[in-house]
Design a protein around this motif. Structure first.
Motif, PDB file in Angstrom:
ATOM      1  N   GLY A  56       0.827  -1.213   0.000  1.00  0.00           N
ATOM      2  CA  GLY A  56       0.000   0.000   0.000  1.00  0.00           C
ATOM      3  C   GLY A  56       0.852   1.249   0.000  1.00  0.00           C
ATOM      4  N   PRO A 115       0.877  11.443  12.084  1.00  0.00           N
ATOM      5  CA  PRO A 115       0.698  10.475  10.988  1.00  0.00           C
ATOM      6  C   PRO A 115      -0.793  10.280  10.685  1.00  0.00           C
ATOM      7  CG  PRO A 115       2.208   9.614  12.650  1.00  0.00           C
ATOM      8  CD  PRO A 115       1.619  10.875  13.213  1.00  0.00           C
ATOM      9  N   ALA A 116      -1.125  10.033   9.425  1.00  0.00           N
ATOM     10  CA  ALA A 116      -2.538   9.956   9.041  1.00  0.00           C
ATOM     11  C   ALA A 116      -3.294   8.895   9.847  1.00  0.00           C
ATOM     12  CB  ALA A 116      -2.658   9.671   7.544  1.00  0.00           C
ATOM     13  N   LYS A 117      -2.664   7.759  10.051  1.00  0.00           N
ATOM     14  CA  LYS A 117      -3.361   6.701  10.792  1.00  0.00           C
ATOM     15  C   LYS A 117      -3.595   7.142  12.236  1.00  0.00           C
ATOM     16  CE  LYS A 117      -2.567   2.168   9.998  1.00  0.00           C
ATOM     17  NZ  LYS A 117      -1.939   0.846  10.089  1.00  0.00           N
ATOM     18  N   ILE A 120      -6.498   9.488  12.443  1.00  0.00           N
ATOM     19  CA  ILE A 120      -7.794   8.797  12.434  1.00  0.00           C
ATOM     20  C   ILE A 120      -8.070   8.228  13.832  1.00  0.00           C
ATOM     21  CG2 ILE A 120      -9.025   6.810  11.447  1.00  0.00           C
ATOM     22  CD1 ILE A 120      -7.299   7.420   8.836  1.00  0.00           C
ATOM     23  N   TRP A 141     -11.018   0.512   4.173  1.00  0.00           N
ATOM     24  CA  TRP A 141      -9.633   0.410   4.661  1.00  0.00           C
ATOM     25  C   TRP A 141      -9.640  -0.358   5.982  1.00  0.00           C
ATOM     26  CZ3 TRP A 141      -7.270   3.909   8.617  1.00  0.00           C
ATOM     27  CH2 TRP A 141      -5.889   3.704   8.738  1.00  0.00           C
ATOM     28  N   TYR A 144     -10.232   1.246  10.009  1.00  0.00           N
ATOM     29  CA  TYR A 144     -11.341   2.029  10.586  1.00  0.00           C
ATOM     30  C   TYR A 144     -12.110   1.213  11.628  1.00  0.00           C
ATOM     31  CZ  TYR A 144     -10.913   5.018   6.383  1.00  0.00           C
ATOM     32  OH  TYR A 144     -10.460   5.823   5.375  1.00  0.00           O
ATOM     33  N   ASN A 187     -14.057   8.041   2.514  1.00  0.00           N
ATOM     34  CA  ASN A 187     -12.673   7.863   2.042  1.00  0.00           C
ATOM     35  C   ASN A 187     -12.655   7.866   0.516  1.00  0.00           C
ATOM     36  OD1 ASN A 187     -10.499   4.978   1.786  1.00  0.00           O
ATOM     37  ND2 ASN A 187      -9.909   7.109   1.766  1.00  0.00           N
ATOM     38  N   ASN A 191      -9.310   3.341  -0.641  1.00  0.00           N
ATOM     39  CA  ASN A 191      -8.597   2.095  -0.449  1.00  0.00           C
ATOM     40  C   ASN A 191      -9.611   1.165   0.209  1.00  0.00           C
ATOM     41  OD1 ASN A 191      -6.920   0.006   0.274  1.00  0.00           O
ATOM     42  ND2 ASN A 191      -5.757   1.140   1.807  1.00  0.00           N
ATOM     43  N   ILE A 221      -6.319  10.875   2.017  1.00  0.00           N
ATOM     44  CA  ILE A 221      -4.890  10.572   1.900  1.00  0.00           C
ATOM     45  C   ILE A 221      -4.447  10.308   0.443  1.00  0.00           C
ATOM     46  CG2 ILE A 221      -5.180   8.097   2.446  1.00  0.00           C
ATOM     47  CD1 ILE A 221      -2.376   9.830   4.086  1.00  0.00           C
ATOM     48  N   TYR A 222      -5.390   9.860  -0.404  1.00  0.00           N
ATOM     49  CA  TYR A 222      -5.033   9.597  -1.817  1.00  0.00           C
ATOM     50  C   TYR A 222      -5.438  10.756  -2.739  1.00  0.00           C
ATOM     51  CZ  TYR A 222      -4.201   4.838  -0.253  1.00  0.00           C
ATOM     52  OH  TYR A 222      -3.704   3.734   0.407  1.00  0.00           O
ATOM     53  N   SER A 251       2.334  10.505   2.998  1.00  0.00           N
ATOM     54  CA  SER A 251       2.710   9.127   2.635  1.00  0.00           C
ATOM     55  C   SER A 251       2.541   8.819   1.159  1.00  0.00           C
ATOM     56  CB  SER A 251       1.864   8.130   3.422  1.00  0.00           C
ATOM     57  OG  SER A 251       2.222   8.152   4.766  1.00  0.00           O
ATOM     58  N   ARG A 260       6.140   8.576   8.539  1.00  0.00           N
ATOM     59  CA  ARG A 260       5.018   8.666   9.482  1.00  0.00           C
ATOM     60  C   ARG A 260       4.624  10.126   9.704  1.00  0.00           C
ATOM     61  NH1 ARG A 260       2.914   5.929   8.073  1.00  0.00           N
ATOM     62  NH2 ARG A 260       1.461   5.616   9.784  1.00  0.00           N
ATOM     63  N   TYR A 338      -5.073   1.151  -6.472  1.00  0.00           N
ATOM     64  CA  TYR A 338      -5.599  -0.195  -6.238  1.00  0.00           C
ATOM     65  C   TYR A 338      -6.677  -0.530  -7.257  1.00  0.00           C
ATOM     66  CZ  TYR A 338      -3.783   0.997  -1.611  1.00  0.00           C
ATOM     67  OH  TYR A 338      -2.990   1.413  -0.564  1.00  0.00           O
TER      68      TYR A 338
HETATM   69  C1  LIG Z   1      -7.300   4.993   3.329  1.00  0.00           C
HETATM   70  C2  LIG Z   1      -6.089   5.138   4.175  1.00  0.00           C
HETATM   71  N1  LIG Z   1      -6.135   5.976   5.211  1.00  0.00           N
HETATM   72  C3  LIG Z   1      -5.083   6.158   6.000  1.00  0.00           C
HETATM   73  C4  LIG Z   1      -3.902   5.471   5.794  1.00  0.00           C
HETATM   74  C5  LIG Z   1      -2.752   5.689   6.743  1.00  0.00           C
HETATM   75  O1  LIG Z   1      -1.762   6.451   6.154  1.00  0.00           O
HETATM   76  P1  LIG Z   1      -0.345   6.675   6.849  1.00  0.00           P
HETATM   77  O2  LIG Z   1       0.461   5.459   6.548  1.00  0.00           O
HETATM   78  O3  LIG Z   1       0.188   7.886   6.201  1.00  0.00           O
HETATM   79  O4  LIG Z   1      -0.575   6.827   8.314  1.00  0.00           O
HETATM   80  C6  LIG Z   1      -3.806   4.584   4.734  1.00  0.00           C
HETATM   81  C7  LIG Z   1      -2.575   3.807   4.508  1.00  0.00           C
HETATM   82  O5  LIG Z   1      -2.496   2.900   3.743  1.00  0.00           O
HETATM   83  C8  LIG Z   1      -4.930   4.403   3.893  1.00  0.00           C
HETATM   84  O6  LIG Z   1      -4.896   3.569   2.845  1.00  0.00           O
END
Ligand SMILES: Cc1ncc(COP(=O)(O)O)c(C=O)c1O
Length: 408
Positions: A56, A115-117, A120, A141, A144, A187, A191, A221-222, A251, A260, A338
């Motif tokens: 990913g 970091p994005a994750k 969230i 994804w 979540y 989203n 993904n 993020i995309y 990312s 990160r 993807y």
């Molecule tokens: C939809 C989605 N959101 C958030 C993330 C998290 O991103 P990061 O790795 O920058 O924290 C990803 C990572 O694959 C993702 O696909």
């Protein structure tokens, strides 16, 4: 210790064994995509040649000027704590980028660098009470749902379908709302499906959020990987900034997954709560990585365009290639990197993934890792060279022809 104890205390064995696991971890599994990546890494370490469609992350290097900025930051000795919400210059640049590219009416004070994750995780933890319902798509994804569960919330899914290009449709969302619905997770680009919401979908979801008084978590993020159509930020719609938490990051756009580094943009009442989680958990993302983030936003943006251009060509190659293999069907997604094809072999998606890995040395991710509606599909990332995509497709064709020969 002389062995005497205060009255009322106990010795090990005198009460039920204490299980480490908290109640909130029940129903939370390890990440299916991390597991798939670990298997591929292990096989590669054993010297096996694996063509991976499971990663990913972009297969491009982080642009050199971004790496140089982080190195210079280290050389300047910027290795200490910085402000918890992020370095002020970076927050300012993120706010400017969000205004310019996304039309989000925000200022630096609305930004937390994280970091994005983590963004969230922090947003869901800060907003969800036990029993609150959170609406998301199926498939979605992988993280979540576990995050919602860890926060004590109840995930409520809306199945999306290839017939609608896997778009999250407002009318489907409306059908699952209840008075307990608090948050809607959107989203786009998506993904695992690559779907991109149309403007009318975004408007419909925003109308619903305002009409039913919902909060929205928009994971963008995309954002920079949209090949047809356009990206629409939900927080830019009239009246939406006040109820939307936007997550984005470096990312995918700048090939910086290992750094990160990302961000969240939110109205002040939400941001104050998210800040608390950040301050009491990671404090802030790595100081010198943030110097790389500053260089990414200030420097040339050409690499984004080049990467998106290449991904688009690869998307066309993989969609066309898959549709030529008997038993496979793949729609043409408009974004991310993807595809989410379906197949009609009599096996579940994990069995098919195992078969492709063993027989063809090709790694894909089982669609079931992304939710029940993902069954009957696999996710394939085309963050791999065109030569490898071509070779992988040939091998899949051969491995699937064998399935037919076995008379299954
Ligand atoms: C939809 C989605 N959101 C958030 C993330 C998290 O991103 P990061 O790795 O920058 O924290 C990803 C990572 O694959 C993702 O696909």
């Amino acid at each position: 210790m002389d062995g005497s104890m205060a009255p009322g205390l106990w010795r090990a064995g005198e009460r039920d064994r204490v299980d480490f696991r908290a109640q909130r971890m029940r129903g939370v599994e390890l990440s299916g995509t991390v597991k798939a990546a670990d298997i591929v890494a292990k096989l590669k370490a054993q010297g096996k040649e694996v063509i991976s469609f499971s990663v990913g992350e972009p297969d491009f290097p982080t642009p050199a000027h971004i790496c140089d900025a982080a190195k210079q930051s280290l050389d300047r000795g910027e290795t200490h704590y910085v402000s918890s919400n992020g370095i002020p210059e970076l927050r300012q640049l993120i706010a400017q980028k969000s205004q310019r590219d996304n039309k989000i009416p925000c200022e630096a004070k609305h930004v937390i660098v994280t970091p994005a994750k983590q963004a969230i995780f922090e947003s869901i933890l800060a907003s969800i009470d036990p029993g609150d319902e959170v609406v998301l798509t199926d498939p979605a994804w992988v993280s979540y749902e576990p995050i919602i569960r860890m926060a004590g919330g109840k995930p409520v899914v809306v199945a999306v379908d290839a017939r609608d290009e896997f778009r999250m449709l407002p009318e489907d969302v409306a059908s699952v709302l209840t008075p307990k619905t608090k948050l809607l997770i959107v989203n786009s680009p998506n993904n695992p499906t690559g779907s991109v919401l149309r403007e009318q979908d975004v408007r419909g979801l925003c109308d619903l959020a305002q009409d039913k008084d919902l909060w929205v978590l928009s994971d963008e993020i995309y954002e920079k990987l949209v090949f047809d159509g356009q990206h629409h930020s939900l927080a830019a719609q009239p009246g939406m900034f006040e109820r939307t938490v936007t997550v984005n990051g470096f990312s995918k756009s700048y090939a910086m997954t290992g750094w990160r580094l990302g961000w969240v943009v939110a109205p002040e009442p939400a941001l104050n709560e998210i800040s608390k989680v950040q301050q009491h958990s990671i404090t802030h993302p790595t100081s010198f990585a943030q110097a790389g983030g500053i260089a990414a936003l200030k420097g040339p943006q050409k690499s984004i365009e080049e990467m998106a251009h290449e991904f688009r060509a690869r998307r066309d190659l993989i969609v066309e290639g898959l549709n030529k293999i008997p038993g496979w069907k793949c729609n043409k997604p408009q974004g991310a990197f993807y595809v989410f094809p379906s197949y009609d072999f009599p096996m579940n998606s994990q069995e098919l993934s195992d078969h492709l890995l063993q027989e063809a040395g090709v790694a894909v991710t089982a669609g079931s890792a992304f939710g029940r509606a993902g069954e009957g599909h696999v996710r394939m990332s085309y963050a791999n060279s065109r030569a490898n995509l071509q070779k992988g497709l040939e091998r899949i064709g051969e491995a699937c022809a064998k399935l037919g020969q076995r008379g299954r």
